[in-house]
Design a protein around this motif. Structure first.
Motif, PDB file in Angstrom:
ATOM      1  N   ILE A 147     -21.406  68.379 -32.643  1.00 33.20           N
ATOM      2  CA  ILE A 147     -21.737  67.505 -31.604  1.00 33.20           C
ATOM      3  C   ILE A 147     -22.916  68.043 -30.884  1.00 33.20           C
ATOM      4  CG2 ILE A 147     -20.940  67.202 -29.255  1.00 33.20           C
ATOM      5  CD1 ILE A 147     -18.219  67.173 -30.257  1.00 33.20           C
TER       6      ILE A 147
ATOM      7  N   PRO B  38     -22.444  73.517 -26.136  1.00 34.99           N
ATOM      8  CA  PRO B  38     -23.655  72.889 -25.248  1.00 34.99           C
ATOM      9  C   PRO B  38     -23.205  73.207 -23.636  1.00 34.99           C
ATOM     10  CG  PRO B  38     -22.982  71.360 -26.557  1.00 34.99           C
ATOM     11  CD  PRO B  38     -22.163  72.615 -26.871  1.00 34.99           C
TER      12      PRO B  38
ATOM     13  N   LYS C 205     -17.429  63.124 -36.171  1.00 33.39           N
ATOM     14  CA  LYS C 205     -16.882  62.714 -37.468  1.00 33.39           C
ATOM     15  C   LYS C 205     -17.322  61.835 -38.057  1.00 33.39           C
ATOM     16  CE  LYS C 205     -12.421  63.408 -34.961  1.00 33.39           C
ATOM     17  NZ  LYS C 205     -11.011  62.632 -34.526  1.00 33.39           N
TER      18      LYS C 205
ATOM     19  N   PRO D 284     -20.924  60.659 -26.377  1.00 32.22           N
ATOM     20  CA  PRO D 284     -20.734  59.201 -26.868  1.00 32.22           C
ATOM     21  C   PRO D 284     -20.507  59.495 -28.522  1.00 32.22           C
ATOM     22  CG  PRO D 284     -22.911  59.841 -26.831  1.00 32.22           C
ATOM     23  CD  PRO D 284     -22.452  60.826 -26.127  1.00 32.22           C
ATOM     24  N   TYR D 285     -20.540  60.706 -29.062  1.00 30.72           N
ATOM     25  CA  TYR D 285     -20.388  60.956 -30.512  1.00 30.72           C
ATOM     26  C   TYR D 285     -19.149  61.020 -31.001  1.00 30.72           C
ATOM     27  CZ  TYR D 285     -25.094  61.815 -29.774  1.00 30.72           C
ATOM     28  OH  TYR D 285     -26.634  61.483 -29.634  1.00 30.72           O
ATOM     29  N   ARG D 286     -17.931  61.070 -30.235  1.00 30.98           N
ATOM     30  CA  ARG D 286     -16.513  60.869 -30.904  1.00 30.98           C
ATOM     31  C   ARG D 286     -15.517  60.700 -29.910  1.00 30.98           C
ATOM     32  NH1 ARG D 286     -14.116  66.697 -32.803  1.00 30.98           N
ATOM     33  NH2 ARG D 286     -12.542  65.823 -32.050  1.00 30.98           N
TER      34      ARG D 286
ATOM     35  N   ALA E 275     -25.991  66.492 -32.813  1.00 35.22           N
ATOM     36  CA  ALA E 275     -26.216  65.276 -32.793  1.00 35.22           C
ATOM     37  C   ALA E 275     -27.296  64.502 -32.075  1.00 35.22           C
ATOM     38  CB  ALA E 275     -24.841  64.621 -32.630  1.00 35.22           C
ATOM     39  N   PRO E 276     -27.574  65.148 -30.918  1.00 40.72           N
ATOM     40  CA  PRO E 276     -28.849  64.567 -30.325  1.00 40.72           C
ATOM     41  C   PRO E 276     -30.088  64.863 -30.973  1.00 40.72           C
ATOM     42  CG  PRO E 276     -27.331  65.641 -28.730  1.00 40.72           C
ATOM     43  CD  PRO E 276     -26.945  65.832 -29.874  1.00 40.72           C
TER      44      PRO E 276
ATOM     45  N   VAL F 169     -16.802  68.979 -34.260  1.00 42.15           N
ATOM     46  CA  VAL F 169     -17.709  68.219 -35.231  1.00 42.15           C
ATOM     47  C   VAL F 169     -17.576  66.624 -35.164  1.00 42.15           C
ATOM     48  CG1 VAL F 169     -17.387  67.781 -37.637  1.00 42.15           C
ATOM     49  CG2 VAL F 169     -16.949  69.820 -36.962  1.00 42.15           C
TER      50      VAL F 169
ATOM     51  N   ASP G  73      -8.884  66.776 -31.539  1.00 40.21           N
ATOM     52  CA  ASP G  73      -9.411  65.600 -31.254  1.00 40.21           C
ATOM     53  C   ASP G  73      -9.783  65.335 -29.839  1.00 40.21           C
ATOM     54  OD1 ASP G  73      -9.611  65.195 -34.039  1.00 40.21           O
ATOM     55  OD2 ASP G  73      -7.906  63.751 -34.111  1.00 40.21           O
TER      56      ASP G  73
ATOM     57  N   LYS H 191     -30.635  62.570 -33.855  1.00 42.86           N
ATOM     58  CA  LYS H 191     -30.917  61.327 -33.322  1.00 42.86           C
ATOM     59  C   LYS H 191     -32.383  61.429 -32.962  1.00 42.86           C
ATOM     60  CE  LYS H 191     -29.936  57.109 -31.601  1.00 42.86           C
ATOM     61  NZ  LYS H 191     -30.001  56.172 -32.083  1.00 42.86           N
TER      62      LYS H 191
ATOM     63  N   ARG I 206     -12.852  67.859 -40.004  1.00 43.70           N
ATOM     64  CA  ARG I 206     -12.934  66.669 -39.005  1.00 43.70           C
ATOM     65  C   ARG I 206     -12.293  66.885 -37.616  1.00 43.70           C
ATOM     66  NH1 ARG I 206     -13.019  61.011 -39.821  1.00 43.70           N
ATOM     67  NH2 ARG I 206     -11.681  60.029 -38.827  1.00 43.70           N
TER      68      ARG I 206
ATOM     69  N   HIS J  14     -15.499  63.318 -27.157  1.00 41.54           N
ATOM     70  CA  HIS J  14     -16.801  63.899 -26.570  1.00 41.54           C
ATOM     71  C   HIS J  14     -17.495  62.760 -26.495  1.00 41.54           C
ATOM     72  CE1 HIS J  14     -15.514  68.033 -25.873  1.00 41.54           C
ATOM     73  NE2 HIS J  14     -14.840  67.998 -27.165  1.00 41.54           N
TER      74      HIS J  14
ATOM     75  N   TRP K 238     -20.485  71.185 -21.734  1.00 40.36           N
ATOM     76  CA  TRP K 238     -19.107  71.148 -22.368  1.00 40.36           C
ATOM     77  C   TRP K 238     -18.039  71.090 -21.335  1.00 40.36           C
ATOM     78  CZ3 TRP K 238     -18.735  70.184 -27.752  1.00 40.36           C
ATOM     79  CH2 TRP K 238     -17.416  70.295 -28.375  1.00 40.36           C
TER      80      TRP K 238
ATOM     81  N   ARG L  20     -21.774  57.737 -36.766  1.00 40.36           N
ATOM     82  CA  ARG L  20     -21.336  57.478 -35.541  1.00 40.36           C
ATOM     83  C   ARG L  20     -22.657  57.770 -34.766  1.00 40.36           C
ATOM     84  NH1 ARG L  20     -15.369  59.286 -33.871  1.00 40.36           N
ATOM     85  NH2 ARG L  20     -14.313  58.652 -35.759  1.00 40.36           N
ATOM     86  N   VAL L  21     -23.754  58.282 -35.237  1.00 37.53           N
ATOM     87  CA  VAL L  21     -24.855  58.712 -34.540  1.00 37.53           C
ATOM     88  C   VAL L  21     -26.111  57.766 -35.076  1.00 37.53           C
ATOM     89  CG1 VAL L  21     -26.337  60.670 -34.016  1.00 37.53           C
ATOM     90  CG2 VAL L  21     -24.072  61.064 -34.555  1.00 37.53           C
TER      91      VAL L  21
END
Lengths: 135, 212
Positions: free
Chosen positions: B122, A113, B162, A133-135, B125-126, B160, A128, B129, B155, A131, A116, B166-167
């Protein structure tokens, strides 16, 4: 010089200042019209290295062009004026390694994106990385 | 360059101390209580329920509504990765979910169920949603495969999510990499069982563990 596939594979290393000049020579003099790929390697302390593979399909000549940018440097000449196919490859390389290609017409992120942060294929990129709100 | 052998990570003896489990507890989305239907409907059914003997009406109505809901769960076709192939196999004639009343539908606005089959990135994900939000209530979600459950083998990849929980809130997790159609079918039957136990116009019952 190492043999691979049908023809010989030559690896040519060059200083980053003559990167575009080498590509032009390779295309116009050696006839390597087929631009295979462009990528980079992160050698940690020794800096980044840009790699491109071009081929002359008529003769069966494959060249691996390499250029070490040196520690701390992330600027390199663009190959787009020579090979138009390099455009998306360089965008991906910028996306993943943060290498800025001077002379590229449209240097944006291509896979990740646009908002990013960071360049994930660098060795310094943390595993890890959060990012929200998703992780 | 020296290559080190990875140090084996033994999970702690108490599972609540497991880091991934704590993360899951912390970040997962909870399904909102009940369906988000109109407040008028809610107040009318609540009123009937509290009227003397009115629970007979609401429980019978519940049984009927839940039967209707679970008999026509239409999944939106949302295939993300290789799990989608198994999902298609489940939809196809050999396993044939249409006998359960499930019609794979290509529009989220007519669907009740989202089967998230595959790795959620990631960047995706939007959009996931948004498609989930476009589905009308009551709606359910099935997380299919290891990637959608927890990120799976990817993972620790940089891109990615996880776990799809979470979504969006997830009702049934189907394990496997990828789960065979039998597993997904079992998950769908579990979901139908859950829907059948919705209480009092959409309030959620405690899920009954049904493990084969």
């Amino acid at each position: 010089m190492a043999a691979e596939g049908d023809g010989p594979l030559l690896t040519v290393s060059v200083v980053p200042d003559r990167w575009q000049e080498l590509a032009r020579f390779v295309k116009e003099t050696l006839g390597c019209l087929y631009f295979n790929f462009l990528s980079a390697v992160d050698w940690k302390d020794q800096g980044l290295e840009v790699i491109a593979r071009v081929e002359n399909l008529d003769v069966g000549l494959a060249l691996m062009l390499r250029s070490r940018l040196g520690p701390g440097r992330s600027a390199c000449a663009s190959l787009v004026p020579v090979y138009r196919g390099a455009e998306w490859m360089e965008r991906e390389c910028f996306d993943m390694f943060g290498i800025r290609f001077d002379g590229h017409p449209d240097l944006r992120r291509i896979l990740l994106p646009q908002d990013w942060e960071g360049h994930p294929l660098l060795k310094s990129y943390p595993v890890d990385a959060p990012h929200p709100p998703y992780r | 360059m020296e290559i080190k052998a990875p140090t084996p990570q033994v999970p702690p003896p108490v599972w609540t101390e497991f880091k991934d489990l704590q993360e899951w507890e912390k970040y997962r989305q909870e399904r909102p209580e009940g369906d988000k239907h109109s407040a008028l409907f809610e107040s009318v059914t609540e009123g009937i329920h509290h009227f003397p003997g009115g629970f007979l009406v609401t429980t019978v109505a519940d049984a009927f509504l839940n039967w209707a809901r679970k008999s026509s769960v239409w999944p939106v076709t949302f295939g993300l990765a290789c799990c989608a192939i198994e999902m298609m196999a489940t939809f196809a004639s050999r396993f044939d979910v249409e006998r359960l009343g499930m019609v794979p539908w290509a529009s989220p606005r007519h669907s009740d169920l989202m089967i998230v089959s595959g790795t959620v990135t990631i960047k995706m994900a939007p959009m996931l949603k948004r498609i989930y939000d476009q589905m009308p209530d009551p709606k359910w979600a099935v997380s299919m495969g290891s990637c959608a459950n927890s990120g799976g083998p990817f993972r620790h990849g940089y891109h990615v999510v996880k776990g799809v929980d979470r979504v969006i809130p997830v009702d049934v997790y189907v394990p496997g990499c990828p789960p065979p159609p039998e597993s997904l079918l079992n998950g769908l039957l579990l979901l139908q069982d859950q829907i059948a136990h919705f209480r009092k116009t959409g309030r959620r019952a405690a899920p009954t563990p049904k493990i084969d």
